[in-house]
Scaffold this active site. Structure first.
Site, PDB file in Angstrom:
ATOM      1  N   TYR A 162      -9.560 -10.384  -6.856  1.00 53.22           N
ATOM      2  CA  TYR A 162      -8.667 -10.390  -8.013  1.00 53.22           C
ATOM      3  C   TYR A 162      -8.932 -11.580  -8.918  1.00 53.22           C
ATOM      4  O   TYR A 162      -8.648 -11.527 -10.109  1.00 53.22           O
ATOM      5  CB  TYR A 162      -7.210 -10.364  -7.540  1.00 53.22           C
ATOM      6  CG  TYR A 162      -6.922  -9.185  -6.641  1.00 53.22           C
ATOM      7  CD1 TYR A 162      -6.951  -7.885  -7.138  1.00 53.22           C
ATOM      8  CD2 TYR A 162      -6.657  -9.361  -5.288  1.00 53.22           C
ATOM      9  CE1 TYR A 162      -6.718  -6.805  -6.315  1.00 53.22           C
ATOM     10  CE2 TYR A 162      -6.418  -8.286  -4.461  1.00 53.22           C
ATOM     11  CZ  TYR A 162      -6.448  -7.004  -4.979  1.00 53.22           C
ATOM     12  OH  TYR A 162      -6.218  -5.939  -4.159  1.00 53.22           O
ATOM     13  N   HIS A 190      -3.669  -8.967   3.465  1.00 49.98           N
ATOM     14  CA  HIS A 190      -5.110  -9.016   3.678  1.00 49.98           C
ATOM     15  C   HIS A 190      -5.432  -9.884   4.889  1.00 49.98           C
ATOM     16  O   HIS A 190      -4.907 -10.988   5.030  1.00 49.98           O
ATOM     17  CB  HIS A 190      -5.824  -9.602   2.456  1.00 49.98           C
ATOM     18  CG  HIS A 190      -5.865  -8.682   1.283  1.00 49.98           C
ATOM     19  ND1 HIS A 190      -6.010  -9.120  -0.013  1.00 49.98           N
ATOM     20  CD2 HIS A 190      -5.778  -7.329   1.207  1.00 49.98           C
ATOM     21  CE1 HIS A 190      -6.014  -8.096  -0.834  1.00 49.98           C
ATOM     22  NE2 HIS A 190      -5.879  -6.989  -0.115  1.00 49.98           N
ATOM     23  N   HIS A 250      -3.275   2.496  -5.406  1.00 51.68           N
ATOM     24  CA  HIS A 250      -3.967   1.264  -5.047  1.00 51.68           C
ATOM     25  C   HIS A 250      -4.298   0.442  -6.281  1.00 51.68           C
ATOM     26  O   HIS A 250      -4.342  -0.798  -6.227  1.00 51.68           O
ATOM     27  CB  HIS A 250      -5.233   1.581  -4.250  1.00 51.68           C
ATOM     28  CG  HIS A 250      -5.566   0.550  -3.223  1.00 51.68           C
ATOM     29  ND1 HIS A 250      -4.773   0.323  -2.112  1.00 51.68           N
ATOM     30  CD2 HIS A 250      -6.587  -0.332  -3.143  1.00 51.68           C
ATOM     31  CE1 HIS A 250      -5.300  -0.657  -1.382  1.00 51.68           C
ATOM     32  NE2 HIS A 250      -6.399  -1.065  -1.991  1.00 51.68           N
ATOM     33  N   ARG A 298       0.841  -1.193   0.000  1.00 50.71           N
ATOM     34  CA  ARG A 298       0.000   0.000   0.000  1.00 50.71           C
ATOM     35  C   ARG A 298       0.881   1.250   0.000  1.00 50.71           C
ATOM     36  O   ARG A 298       2.024   1.231   0.457  1.00 50.71           O
ATOM     37  CB  ARG A 298      -0.898   0.020   1.235  1.00 50.71           C
ATOM     38  CG  ARG A 298      -1.806  -1.201   1.380  1.00 50.71           C
ATOM     39  CD  ARG A 298      -2.564  -1.148   2.686  1.00 50.71           C
ATOM     40  NE  ARG A 298      -3.498  -2.267   2.854  1.00 50.71           N
ATOM     41  CZ  ARG A 298      -3.202  -3.418   3.451  1.00 50.71           C
ATOM     42  NH1 ARG A 298      -1.973  -3.604   3.959  1.00 50.71           N
ATOM     43  NH2 ARG A 298      -4.091  -4.374   3.546  1.00 50.71           N
ATOM     44  N   LYS A 327      -1.642  -2.729   8.172  1.00 45.89           N
ATOM     45  CA  LYS A 327      -2.759  -2.282   8.989  1.00 45.89           C
ATOM     46  C   LYS A 327      -2.724  -2.960  10.351  1.00 45.89           C
ATOM     47  O   LYS A 327      -2.395  -4.133  10.466  1.00 45.89           O
ATOM     48  CB  LYS A 327      -4.084  -2.592   8.281  1.00 45.89           C
ATOM     49  CG  LYS A 327      -4.325  -1.747   7.028  1.00 45.89           C
ATOM     50  CD  LYS A 327      -5.690  -2.027   6.445  1.00 45.89           C
ATOM     51  CE  LYS A 327      -5.979  -1.113   5.256  1.00 45.89           C
ATOM     52  NZ  LYS A 327      -7.327  -1.364   4.685  1.00 45.89           N
ATOM     53  N   ARG A 360      -1.352  -1.532  -7.103  1.00 41.74           N
ATOM     54  CA  ARG A 360      -1.353  -2.698  -6.205  1.00 41.74           C
ATOM     55  C   ARG A 360      -2.308  -3.770  -6.727  1.00 41.74           C
ATOM     56  O   ARG A 360      -1.975  -4.956  -6.749  1.00 41.74           O
ATOM     57  CB  ARG A 360      -1.752  -2.221  -4.808  1.00 41.74           C
ATOM     58  CG  ARG A 360      -2.080  -3.287  -3.769  1.00 41.74           C
ATOM     59  CD  ARG A 360      -2.354  -2.573  -2.448  1.00 41.74           C
ATOM     60  NE  ARG A 360      -3.163  -3.352  -1.509  1.00 41.74           N
ATOM     61  CZ  ARG A 360      -2.672  -4.170  -0.588  1.00 41.74           C
ATOM     62  NH1 ARG A 360      -1.364  -4.373  -0.525  1.00 41.74           N
ATOM     63  NH2 ARG A 360      -3.471  -4.806   0.254  1.00 41.74           N
TER      64      ARG A 360
END
Length: 311
Positions: free
Chosen positions: A292, A283, A257, A156, A180, A260
């Site tokens: 995806y 994730h 993004h 990210r 995150k 990415r």
């Protein structure tokens, strides 16, 4: 001692107790503050006022006003999540006698396919950036390295801007990334990205530090990527640069993004395992990564319609 207003106490809980990123905390508290403003309340209102005015019906009126103003289903879903999180916490901490957010249910957010570039377009973007870096301008070399790193690793933009020099393990060709929730992961880098980083770190970056224009900045910083003034690069600078690089290369206009997304899609098209891509991207749920596969399915459907005689 006057007790802290519920919203301020909740914000501190999110920062210290939940380990959420500053962007997530800002979004959650902004949503609740917007709801309170819709109800004519101040953000520092006390628990008694909150108990009297913050009802399920009042929250629904705010959600409806947002939808009427054009808020997307995804935005409305986030608003519901923010209010449910706040009211549940407020109820647990005796700021509310009951939980008015409990009955709230948001419609499922629209599942938009990510914007991606094809392999040829991505290659053209990287080669154009590499060619521009041949004039040895430190900022242009930096931009080339940033593009290669995002496309190679799928990290990210916030993760990229937070990288320090010691996050790079050149001997193993990996980056240590803080994602995150403060979770760390290690991601591999391809040879083009490593070559761009070598050029940036050993030749261009020192020149940018020495030649920085703002003398008030510290003499050195451990940031891997620097802004033109010599400090840690800002996310907005990266976003602007990528849009500009796409225009120069004549490819789709991609946000960081989307680059990415492109990296993830190309890895899956190349045969990468879904769980491996999930770990690479950081994730929490494999369901996020599965988006995806929908992009790849769309590509296969197009090929099928073009090739099958009875499609």
């Amino acid at each position: 001692m006057t007790p802290r207003p519920p919203l301020a106490a909740w914000e501190e809980h999110l920062r210290a107790g939940k380990g959420l990123s500053s962007n997530t905390v800002r979004a959650y508290t902004h949503d609740v503050a917007a709801c309170l403003a819709h109800l004519g309340l101040e953000v520092d209102c006390d628990a008694e006022t909150l108990e009297r005015r913050l009802t399920t019906r009042a929250i629904r009126s705010w959600l409806a006003a947002g939808a009427d103003a054009g808020a997307s289903r995804a935005t409305t879903a986030r608003h519901v999540a923010s209010m449910r999180a706040f009211t549940a916490w407020a109820h647990d901490h005796d700021h509310l006698a009951s939980d008015p957010g409990l009955p709230l249910v948001a419609a499922r957010a629209d599942q938009h396919l990510p914007q991606v570039e094809d392999v040829q377009g991505a290659r053209r973007l990287m080669e154009t950036a590499r060619a521009e870096a041949a004039d040895h301008d430190p900022v242009i070399v930096r931009d080339w390295a940033i593009l290669e790193v995002i496309y190679s690793s799928g990290i990210r933009v916030a993760e990229l801007c937070a990288l320090d020099l010691d996050c790079l393990d050149r001997s193993n060709g990996t980056l240590r990334v803080r994602g995150k929730g403060g979770k760390e992961r290690t991601v591999p880098l391809g040879e083009p990205a490593l070559a761009a980083l070598d050029r940036w770190i050993h030749r261009a970056r020192p020149a940018l530090v020495v030649g920085r224009k703002n003398s008030t900045l510290p003499g050195s910083t451990n940031a891997l990527f620097l802004g033109a003034m010599g400090g840690r690069i800002d996310q907005r600078v990266v976003r602007t640069m990528i849009h500009r690089a796409c225009a120069t290369a004549g490819v789709k206009d991609l946000a960081p993004h989307a680059l990415r997304h492109t990296a993830a899609t190309h890895m899956l098209q190349g045969g990468a395992d879904l769980r491996a891509v999930q770990e690479l991207l950081g994730h929490a749920s494999v369901a996020t990564t599965q988006r995806y596969t929908h992009v790849d399915a769309l590509r296969l459907s197009t090929i099928y319609r073009q090739a099958h005689p009875r499609a």
